[in-house]
Design an enzyme around this catalytic site. Sequence first.
Site, PDB file in Angstrom:
ATOM      1  N   GLU A   1      49.656  66.197  46.728  1.00  0.00           N
ATOM      2  CA  GLU A   1      50.616  66.161  47.118  1.00  0.00           C
ATOM      3  C   GLU A   1      50.955  64.621  47.961  1.00  0.00           C
ATOM      4  OE1 GLU A   1      51.851  69.239  49.922  1.00  0.00           O
ATOM      5  OE2 GLU A   1      52.760  70.502  48.126  1.00  0.00           O
TER       6      GLU A   1
ATOM      7  N   GLU B   1      51.472  75.841  43.475  1.00  0.00           N
ATOM      8  CA  GLU B   1      51.333  76.284  45.318  1.00  0.00           C
ATOM      9  C   GLU B   1      52.774  77.012  45.228  1.00  0.00           C
ATOM     10  OE1 GLU B   1      50.673  73.793  48.132  1.00  0.00           O
ATOM     11  OE2 GLU B   1      48.790  73.677  47.430  1.00  0.00           O
TER      12      GLU B   1
END
Length: 462
Positions: free
Chosen positions: A176, A356
């Site tokens: 991320e 995720e």
Amino acid sequence: MKNDLSFSADKLQPLMSDDFVFGVATSAYQIEGASRAGGRTDSVWDTFCRLNGSIAKSATGEAACDSYFRWRDDLELLVELGVGAYRFSISWSRILPDVSGALNQEGLDYYIGLADALRRRGIRPMVTLHHWDLPQYLQDKGGWQNRETAYGFADYAQAVAIGLGSSVDFYTTINEPWCIVSLGHRSGVHAPGLRDEEAANAVTHHLLLAHGLAIQALRDHAPRAQLGIVLNGGPSLPLSDSEADIDAAGLFESEQIHRYASPILRGEYPDEFVPPVGRYVQRGDLEIISEPCDYLGWNYYTRNVVRRGDNGSPEIVAADDYPQTDMGWEIYPDGLRQVCSVLQRNYDLPPLYVTENGAAFQDTLADNVVHDPERIRYIQQHLDVIADMIASGVDIRGYICWTLLDNFEWAEGYSKRFGLVHVDFDTQVRTMKDSGKAFAELNATKARLAAGCNERRTDAAR
Ligand code: GCO
């Protein structure tokens, strides 16, 4: 509310295929603890946690889930869950603890032991090299604002790849980058806590350069592993039909998705970032950044509802058109399909993994059980969407649930519980939640079907 994960036959089939893996994810700083053990030195998160007011209830990751010492217990939980993959991250400052660049063998051995033990149990290791815990000694030299950090990251990737090599099935370079840039350097709610637009621009490019350099190092030293990066985000939807809000939503989508996906998948920054980020680009960088990846990991939690803020910039609105999790995030499973179709429209994609997805709720432990039907429902709804997407031709190869254990949820400290397994942070006792049991049941079904198929294959071969 239903207490299991169950699917109609048409949805079950893609999820049960051998080409689709179920797993769970964690990250080093969120679970390991042992912040001063085994030769580890501080990361930016250790420093950030010491700043007054940065973390809910002044929590720190010093002890977290103590998984550094309890990893064998946690491995048993993974076995109980029956997952096919475990996504975990490596603490950079355990491997290269100081500015000399000398390897800390003890740190490396910890992860070698973990990866080997996973493999012996038939669980594929998915290693993330950087899940936000930059060594503090690098931050002291400018951190990701300093181009040198990208080369340092390549050295670290090489050290890990030489140690773990192809015993790891999947390497992720960086988790991320949007969060590191926007939360760490723009809004300052994450480490290193900066609010500096120019820093955010430099950090963007250096993170991506680091990613490309690491892919090259990993290719050389772990040639059989699958290599990729994990990006995140949801679809950006305008708050109203006004042109201002529609533009703002477009800008936010670009900020969150294309700023990272475009250089990686297309070798160019979108036009709107060429002046601000482009000034950090040197000749040859974009070729390095766009080194082909074997997969793209995507983390998805919710959608973004966007309006044009008073200063003209896109602003996220706390929408509540749908039920929310304990993070105040709307439960919006179709957003996963929407964000994937943004990706498909814009890029030539490698295979995707949902690396995720999960939800925090206020769980209560009583008599050794945690009833968490909302979490089961959340997972069910997202898996339903994934099954439909696969059926419609999207190449998704796995679902990695966030997360194995309740853990240190960054700025929220220990106040948000995302785990399939409950952790009592006073005693470190782990208790499988109902969601964990439901996930285990789903994995057991998958294992039974795979065994059945293998039997049929063997029979056919006779
Ligand atoms: C994330 C992080 C996780 C968080 C999770 C819930 O990648 O954003 O990987 O560390 O804990 O997303 O907020």
